[in-house]
Design a protein around this motif. Structure first.
Motif, PDB file in Angstrom:
ATOM      1  N   ILE A 167       0.937  -1.307   0.080  1.00  0.00           N
ATOM      2  CA  ILE A 167      -0.201  -0.092  -0.063  1.00  0.00           C
ATOM      3  C   ILE A 167       0.909   1.391  -0.131  1.00  0.00           C
ATOM      4  CG2 ILE A 167      -1.661   1.168   1.372  1.00  0.00           C
ATOM      5  CD1 ILE A 167      -2.748  -1.019  -0.008  1.00  0.00           C
TER       6      ILE A 167
ATOM      7  N   THR B 294       1.296   3.656  -3.266  1.00  0.00           N
ATOM      8  CA  THR B 294       0.830   5.113  -2.994  1.00  0.00           C
ATOM      9  C   THR B 294       2.107   6.011  -3.335  1.00  0.00           C
ATOM     10  OG1 THR B 294      -0.516   4.637  -1.133  1.00  0.00           O
ATOM     11  CG2 THR B 294      -0.201   6.836  -1.416  1.00  0.00           C
TER      12      THR B 294
ATOM     13  N   ARG C  18       2.544   6.150  -7.019  1.00  0.00           N
ATOM     14  CA  ARG C  18       1.619   6.622  -7.928  1.00  0.00           C
ATOM     15  C   ARG C  18       1.862   8.086  -7.905  1.00  0.00           C
ATOM     16  NH1 ARG C  18      -2.938   8.404  -5.388  1.00  0.00           N
ATOM     17  NH2 ARG C  18      -2.930   6.531  -3.992  1.00  0.00           N
ATOM     18  N   TRP C  19       2.139   8.695  -6.948  1.00  0.00           N
ATOM     19  CA  TRP C  19       2.508  10.090  -6.848  1.00  0.00           C
ATOM     20  C   TRP C  19       3.569  10.314  -7.786  1.00  0.00           C
ATOM     21  CZ3 TRP C  19       1.916  10.110  -0.919  1.00  0.00           C
ATOM     22  CH2 TRP C  19       0.862  10.565  -0.527  1.00  0.00           C
TER      23      TRP C  19
ATOM     24  N   ALA D 193      -3.342   0.117  -4.711  1.00  0.00           N
ATOM     25  CA  ALA D 193      -2.726   1.548  -4.314  1.00  0.00           C
ATOM     26  C   ALA D 193      -2.249   2.245  -5.388  1.00  0.00           C
ATOM     27  CB  ALA D 193      -1.843   1.257  -3.432  1.00  0.00           C
TER      28      ALA D 193
ATOM     29  N   ILE E 207      -5.045   4.354   4.388  1.00  0.00           N
ATOM     30  CA  ILE E 207      -4.497   5.052   3.592  1.00  0.00           C
ATOM     31  C   ILE E 207      -5.049   5.140   2.273  1.00  0.00           C
ATOM     32  CG2 ILE E 207      -2.368   4.850   2.165  1.00  0.00           C
ATOM     33  CD1 ILE E 207      -0.849   4.512   4.635  1.00  0.00           C
ATOM     34  N   VAL E 208      -5.602   3.871   1.882  1.00  0.00           N
ATOM     35  CA  VAL E 208      -6.218   3.778   0.664  1.00  0.00           C
ATOM     36  C   VAL E 208      -7.568   4.385   0.573  1.00  0.00           C
ATOM     37  CG1 VAL E 208      -7.767   1.907  -0.918  1.00  0.00           C
ATOM     38  CG2 VAL E 208      -5.321   1.463  -0.122  1.00  0.00           C
TER      39      VAL E 208
ATOM     40  N   SER F  42      -6.432   8.166   0.225  1.00  0.00           N
ATOM     41  CA  SER F  42      -5.676   8.589  -1.212  1.00  0.00           C
ATOM     42  C   SER F  42      -6.344   7.959  -2.325  1.00  0.00           C
ATOM     43  CB  SER F  42      -4.200   7.916  -1.040  1.00  0.00           C
ATOM     44  OG  SER F  42      -4.074   6.656  -1.229  1.00  0.00           O
ATOM     45  N   GLY F  43      -6.958   7.084  -2.156  1.00  0.00           N
ATOM     46  CA  GLY F  43      -7.750   6.426  -3.397  1.00  0.00           C
ATOM     47  C   GLY F  43      -9.174   7.286  -3.968  1.00  0.00           C
TER      48      GLY F  43
ATOM     49  N   TYR G  43      -1.731  16.752  -0.025  1.00  0.00           N
ATOM     50  CA  TYR G  43      -0.582  15.858  -0.372  1.00  0.00           C
ATOM     51  C   TYR G  43       0.104  15.799   0.594  1.00  0.00           C
ATOM     52  CZ  TYR G  43      -2.192  15.579  -5.339  1.00  0.00           C
ATOM     53  OH  TYR G  43      -2.918  15.481  -6.590  1.00  0.00           O
TER      54      TYR G  43
ATOM     55  N   GLU H 205      -1.125  13.766   3.568  1.00  0.00           N
ATOM     56  CA  GLU H 205      -1.246  12.398   3.172  1.00  0.00           C
ATOM     57  C   GLU H 205       0.211  11.715   3.019  1.00  0.00           C
ATOM     58  OE1 GLU H 205      -3.197  12.002  -0.717  1.00  0.00           O
ATOM     59  OE2 GLU H 205      -5.075  13.167  -0.120  1.00  0.00           O
TER      60      GLU H 205
ATOM     61  N   VAL I 203       1.322   8.419   4.866  1.00  0.00           N
ATOM     62  CA  VAL I 203       1.901   7.206   4.418  1.00  0.00           C
ATOM     63  C   VAL I 203       3.368   7.012   5.220  1.00  0.00           C
ATOM     64  CG1 VAL I 203       3.220   6.646   2.264  1.00  0.00           C
ATOM     65  CG2 VAL I 203       0.874   7.657   2.154  1.00  0.00           C
TER      66      VAL I 203
END
Lengths: 310, 302
Positions: A129, A133, A136-137, A246, B254-255, B258-259, B267, B270, B274
């Motif tokens: 996850i 994430t 992805r960014w 994710a 988190i998902v 952020s999803g 950001y 987040e 993370v």
């Protein structure tokens, strides 16, 4: 050899003694029950649901392999299975290649070996996850590399694989490799350390160059390690779920959907638990295709080994 | 005769002259550094973005250095205590607590049971012991997807739906396969004569466990604890399926934030969340060092 609990000796023993002799079995009993329920019971349960007419709730009416047929008839599933093959192949080969390069580099008697190893292996400690994430960014054109290139003045720069139907799967491959190549490195390095130094010396005396010695002598002798790593990585690939959730959530469209995502959607989003169970069974089948031959091969190897040592 | 350490003596770079030696060393360190950058950069970039104001990130994206004047730690505080996730604005702290409440008991329980099982399966003989070990080992390979529906039913029957206790139970049962495998393979190398001698001296099952097995088990306990802790902390699917809302572990949270593509993105906050989610397993990994690798090789090759 092993400590024994022979029944013959206990025949004259007291009841208390007999019970004492049964302690191991009694302590193990809950685990046996749980393992049996978990492995056998749960499997039969899911297979049974996959053969039933269940939709939102379990329904015991038997309908045969209908849901399997529907599953294989759906485009989403066939795309997911194709993705699994492409992703699995590239991810395994890529991680093995990167892991081999890293292991050989570290094997050159470098300073601070533990530091290098720690750096390459740390992605394995963090979750899919977090990994997904973060990447992805970095891959997303609005926040990541493309944006940075624009800022640096290269306005025509384009790096939008993650939003591109044809390329998004490779983003998953790259991220997966980042996560797993340290694992391949650790195992291959352990293998390299087990190679007989005399073998290398002999090749050196023959005048072979170092890259050649690795290619022709060292790496071929540790091929069982490559097989073991391949099997583990294939297992990871077949079970891949969180990483894709994710990173791309299976998109854009269904471009990066994998079987495990289809299972979740069918079971918990669309209320088609029979078809979801059928998809889960197909994942089990894929795993069996990888693990059963490996188990047989390992058993055969160790028997051969045993025969050689008498 | 040369011992097993001959590998130490062989210098792969000794084949060429001095200059070649330096350039090839240079290539090795250069390549190692490039790889190191690839591995460190992503997490470092995200870490730096926890310090940047949102306007900055929106303007330049993630790949930029923080400005010394606007750098602040307050997004860590917001991520921890006041960030809105799924309608409630309590930050990730509650999900973090959930993860700890799930991970620590499940790790301890599965490790303790694994120690006992490993001891029994390696040092005691009884009917079908091999078969039983095989069955437990199969649990390691079970795909989670095969267990989702049965677990949902069982947890419902036990009244553990949407509870942390339910997740502890699920992870303990799943974890027993791993811990038993690890411990059994480790205890096999303890000489059986040791056990035999103890039995002749009249020691029973528990006494042998306490006096012989436990004192020898710290290495495997460390391996097992590291493996279980990181595995359970990082797990996502069970947490998402069996719990919802405020009972979910950190990975699901988190998902969840952020999803969802709707609304304004935070950001920096987040990113801090993370990084927080990554810290416990990272800490264990760095503290555990060689034991982590050992668990890896044992778990993989077996």
């Amino acid at each position: 050899m092993q400590a024994h609990t022979p029944n013959s000796q206990t025949s004259q023993a007291s009841l208390g003694q007999r019970l004492a002799n049964l302690t191991p079995q009694m302590v193990l009993a809950p685990t046996i029950f749980l393992a049996f329920a978990y492995v056998v019971g749960f499997s039969i349960w899911t297979i049974w649901i996959s053969l039933s007419t269940s939709t939102l709730l379990p329904d015991p009416t038997y309908q045969g392999f209908e849901e399997y047929a529907k599953l294989w008839g759906s485009k989403r599933w066939t795309v997911a299975y194709q993705n699994l093959f492409v992703f699995g192949a590239l991810y395994v080969v890529g991680s093995l290649a990167a892991g081999t390069v890293l292991a050989v580099l570290i094997d050159q008697r470098v300073k601070f070996e533990a530091v290098w190893r720690t750096i390459y292996l740390y992605p394995l400690a963090i979750s899919f996850i977090v990994t997904g994430t973060v990447w992805r960014w970095i891959f997303h054109p609005n926040t990541g590399v493309e944006r940075a290139l624009h800022d640096m003045g290269w306005l025509a720069a384009k790096f939008d694989w993650i939003t591109d139907r044809d390329l998004a799967l490779y983003v998953v491959v790259i991220t997966g490799m980042w996560h797993a190549s340290g694992f391949a490195m650790a195992l291959i390095l352990a293998g390299l350390r087990s190679v007989d130094g005399d073998l290398v010396k002999a090749a050196q005396i023959d005048g072979a160059s170092m890259p050649r010695i690795y290619r022709k002598v060292v790496l071929p002798t540790i091929w069982p390690i490559f097989i073991a790593v391949t099997v583990v990585l294939l297992q990871f690939a077949i079970k891949t779920y969180d990483l894709v959730v994710a990173l791309t959530q299976g998109g854009p469209g269904v471009a990066t959907t994998v079987p495990a995502i289809v299972v979740y959607d069918l079971m918990f989003q669309r209320g088609q638990i029979a078809q979801g169970a059928a998809a889960a069974v197909m994942i089990l089948v894929a795993l069996a295709f990888v693990l059963v031959p490996y188990a047989l091969w390992s058993a055969w190897q160790s028997r051969k080994e045993g025969a050689r040592h008498g | 005769m040369a011992d097993t350490s001959t590998h130490e003596q062989f210098d792969p770079l000794a084949t060429g002259g001095m200059r070649r030696r330096i350039t090839s060393k240079g290539i090795v360190y250069g390549a190692l550094s490039v790889f190191a950058l690839i591995y460190i950069a992503p997490l470092l970039i995200i870490l730096l973005n926890t310090l940047r104001p949102l306007e900055d990130i929106v303007r330049t994206g993630f790949i930029a250095l923080p400005d010394a004047e606007t750098m602040t730690l307050r997004y860590w505080g917001e991520a921890w205590g006041s960030f809105c996730i799924g309608g409630t604005c309590e930050g990730v702290s509650r999900f973090y607590k959930n993860s700890l409440l799930m991970t620590i008991p499940a790790t301890i329980l599965s490790t303790m049971i694994g120690l006992l099982n490993g001891y029994i399966l390696s040092k005691w003989r009884f009917r079908y012991d091999g078969l039983i070990f095989g069955l437990i080992t199969l649990g390691v390979f079970m795909p989670q997807q095969m267990t989702l529906l049965p677990w949902a039913f069982v947890l419902g029957k036990l009244g553990l739906s949407n509870t942390i206790a339910g997740l502890v139970f699920v992870h303990t049962v799943q974890g027993i396969s791993f811990t038993t495998l690890f411990c059994r393979n480790y205890f096999v190398s303890i000489p059986d004569d040791l056990i035999k001698a103890a039995r002749i001296d009249g020691a029973g099952f528990w006494r042998i466990f306490r006096r012989i097995i436990l004192p020898l088990s710290p290495p495997i306990v460390i391996v097992t604890v590291i493996w279980q802790f990181t595995g359970i902390w990082n797990e996502f699917l069970f947490g998402t399926v069996f719990t919802s809302g405020g009972n979910q572990p950190i990975t699901s949270a988190i998902v969840a934030f952020s999803g969802s593509g709707t609304g304004e993105r935070h950001y920096n906050i987040e990113a801090a969340a993370v990084i927080m989610a990554a810290l416990p397993p990272l800490f264990i990994y760095i503290a555990g060092g060689k034991y982590f690798v050992r668990g890896l090789t044992q778990g993989a090759v077996k």
